[in-house]
Motif scaffolding. Sequence first.
Motif, PDB file in Angstrom:
ATOM      1  N   UNK A  23       0.823  -1.213   0.000  1.00  0.00           N
ATOM      2  CA  UNK A  23       0.000   0.000   0.000  1.00  0.00           C
ATOM      3  C   UNK A  23       0.854   1.259   0.000  1.00  0.00           C
ATOM      4  N   UNK A  24       2.135   1.101  -0.332  1.00  0.00           N
ATOM      5  CA  UNK A  24       3.026   2.265  -0.421  1.00  0.00           C
ATOM      6  C   UNK A  24       3.765   2.203  -1.757  1.00  0.00           C
ATOM      7  N   UNK A  25       4.105   3.349  -2.274  1.00  0.00           N
ATOM      8  CA  UNK A  25       4.812   3.393  -3.554  1.00  0.00           C
ATOM      9  C   UNK A  25       3.869   3.113  -4.705  1.00  0.00           C
ATOM     10  N   UNK A  26       4.394   3.267  -5.896  1.00  0.00           N
ATOM     11  CA  UNK A  26       3.560   3.117  -7.079  1.00  0.00           C
ATOM     12  C   UNK A  26       3.797   1.809  -7.817  1.00  0.00           C
ATOM     13  N   UNK A  27       5.062   1.364  -7.888  1.00  0.00           N
ATOM     14  CA  UNK A  27       5.372   0.183  -8.690  1.00  0.00           C
ATOM     15  C   UNK A  27       6.287  -0.755  -7.904  1.00  0.00           C
ATOM     16  N   UNK A  28       6.061  -2.059  -8.098  1.00  0.00           N
ATOM     17  CA  UNK A  28       6.760  -3.066  -7.320  1.00  0.00           C
ATOM     18  C   UNK A  28       7.130  -4.241  -8.224  1.00  0.00           C
ATOM     19  N   UNK A  29       8.193  -4.973  -7.898  1.00  0.00           N
ATOM     20  CA  UNK A  29       8.541  -6.150  -8.699  1.00  0.00           C
ATOM     21  C   UNK A  29       7.377  -7.149  -8.697  1.00  0.00           C
ATOM     22  N   UNK A  30       7.211  -7.842  -9.826  1.00  0.00           N
ATOM     23  CA  UNK A  30       6.097  -8.760  -9.982  1.00  0.00           C
ATOM     24  C   UNK A  30       6.466 -10.203  -9.674  1.00  0.00           C
ATOM     25  N   UNK A 122       9.078  -2.111 -14.106  1.00  0.00           N
ATOM     26  CA  UNK A 122       9.741  -2.700 -15.275  1.00  0.00           C
ATOM     27  C   UNK A 122      10.860  -3.624 -14.809  1.00  0.00           C
ATOM     28  N   UNK A 123      11.187  -4.592 -15.653  1.00  0.00           N
ATOM     29  CA  UNK A 123      12.271  -5.504 -15.308  1.00  0.00           C
ATOM     30  C   UNK A 123      11.773  -6.927 -15.176  1.00  0.00           C
ATOM     31  N   UNK A 124      12.646  -7.813 -14.714  1.00  0.00           N
ATOM     32  CA  UNK A 124      12.295  -9.228 -14.640  1.00  0.00           C
ATOM     33  C   UNK A 124      11.259  -9.506 -13.564  1.00  0.00           C
ATOM     34  N   UNK A 125      10.672 -10.692 -13.637  1.00  0.00           N
ATOM     35  CA  UNK A 125       9.689 -11.146 -12.656  1.00  0.00           C
ATOM     36  C   UNK A 125      10.172 -12.457 -12.056  1.00  0.00           C
ATOM     37  N   UNK A 126       9.450 -12.909 -11.040  1.00  0.00           N
ATOM     38  CA  UNK A 126       9.734 -14.198 -10.423  1.00  0.00           C
ATOM     39  C   UNK A 126       8.480 -15.059 -10.472  1.00  0.00           C
ATOM     40  N   UNK A 127       8.681 -16.368 -10.361  1.00  0.00           N
ATOM     41  CA  UNK A 127       7.573 -17.317 -10.344  1.00  0.00           C
ATOM     42  C   UNK A 127       7.795 -18.282  -9.188  1.00  0.00           C
ATOM     43  N   UNK A 128       6.744 -18.512  -8.406  1.00  0.00           N
ATOM     44  CA  UNK A 128       6.817 -19.502  -7.339  1.00  0.00           C
ATOM     45  C   UNK A 128       5.573 -20.371  -7.392  1.00  0.00           C
ATOM     46  N   UNK A 129       5.714 -21.613  -6.934  1.00  0.00           N
ATOM     47  CA  UNK A 129       4.571 -22.517  -7.010  1.00  0.00           C
ATOM     48  C   UNK A 129       4.657 -23.613  -5.970  1.00  0.00           C
ATOM     49  N   UNK A 239      17.506 -10.904  -4.052  1.00  0.00           N
ATOM     50  CA  UNK A 239      18.721 -10.899  -4.878  1.00  0.00           C
ATOM     51  C   UNK A 239      18.402 -10.687  -6.352  1.00  0.00           C
ATOM     52  N   UNK A 240      17.306 -11.252  -6.820  1.00  0.00           N
ATOM     53  CA  UNK A 240      17.039 -11.259  -8.260  1.00  0.00           C
ATOM     54  C   UNK A 240      16.155 -10.109  -8.731  1.00  0.00           C
ATOM     55  N   UNK A 241      15.255  -9.634  -7.873  1.00  0.00           N
ATOM     56  CA  UNK A 241      14.307  -8.609  -8.307  1.00  0.00           C
ATOM     57  C   UNK A 241      14.603  -7.232  -7.727  1.00  0.00           C
ATOM     58  N   UNK A 242      15.209  -7.208  -6.557  1.00  0.00           N
ATOM     59  CA  UNK A 242      15.425  -5.916  -5.890  1.00  0.00           C
ATOM     60  C   UNK A 242      16.862  -5.446  -6.061  1.00  0.00           C
ATOM     61  N   UNK A 243      17.797  -6.349  -5.879  1.00  0.00           N
ATOM     62  CA  UNK A 243      19.214  -5.963  -5.907  1.00  0.00           C
ATOM     63  C   UNK A 243      19.960  -6.569  -7.091  1.00  0.00           C
ATOM     64  N   UNK A 244      19.238  -6.851  -8.153  1.00  0.00           N
ATOM     65  CA  UNK A 244      19.886  -7.456  -9.325  1.00  0.00           C
ATOM     66  C   UNK A 244      20.714  -6.430 -10.089  1.00  0.00           C
TER      67      UNK A 244
END
Length: 244
Positions: A23-30, A122-129, A239-244
């Motif tokens: 609920x903060x900021x406008x855009x976030x990693x997907x 913008x940028x890469x995304x992650x998938x978990x299942x 590591x992959x979405x925030x600090x890549x």
Amino acid sequence: MPTKMLRIPTADGQADAFAAFPDHGERHPGVLMYADGFGIRPVLREMARELAGHGYFVLVPNVFYRHGPAPVIELPEHIGEEARPAVFDQLMPLIEALTTERVLRDADAYVRFLTTQPEVSAGPVAVTGYCIGGLLAVRTAAAHPGLVAAVAGFHGPVGADGPDALAAITARVHFGHAEGDLTPDALGELNRALDAAGVDYTSEIYPGTIHGFTMSDTDAFNPAALRLHWDRLLPLLDRTLVNS
């Protein structure tokens, strides 16, 4: 924690989906989150909210959308051993209808939809299942090299498609296996295939677990293993979405 229900256009119709985001900021990693075989229900929505609270836009599609909106079948509040046979009698035809071709068509739609949401950066995304969702996550990552930067699968048949599928993955990987699902020998075979493919991965058996250990609405639930799952998943995403 903002949440909303969405409809994802696919080649075969529209998939309903649950989304949670900060609920903060406008855009976030997907992050694309695939449910276990029981589908979207309160425990999955809570897990999506938990992950979103760490700074991610989390999209949970109803992979059984061809058979109706979630919940596609009526589920008890707690899916205990007594209820499982009747539940699986209804679920197995839905799972069997998820052919590889359908999964890949849907994955294209889910990833495209996720990356175009106004709250997703913008940028890469992650998938978990989870469970069967772990296999769907692997297929999605293998089909979208370069776009999927991280993939995680928990108590799922992640190696079911064989070494060639693993070799197509360019994402960083974590697999958390149930002790009841995978022998040490089978784990060694899977990890050797990941090594041969040059995948950057961790792959381990979570001690004292049986299939479904992350799901608090089942008899398989293991609180310590759920915590370990977060301890593995969150640094991977960081590591992959925030600090890549």
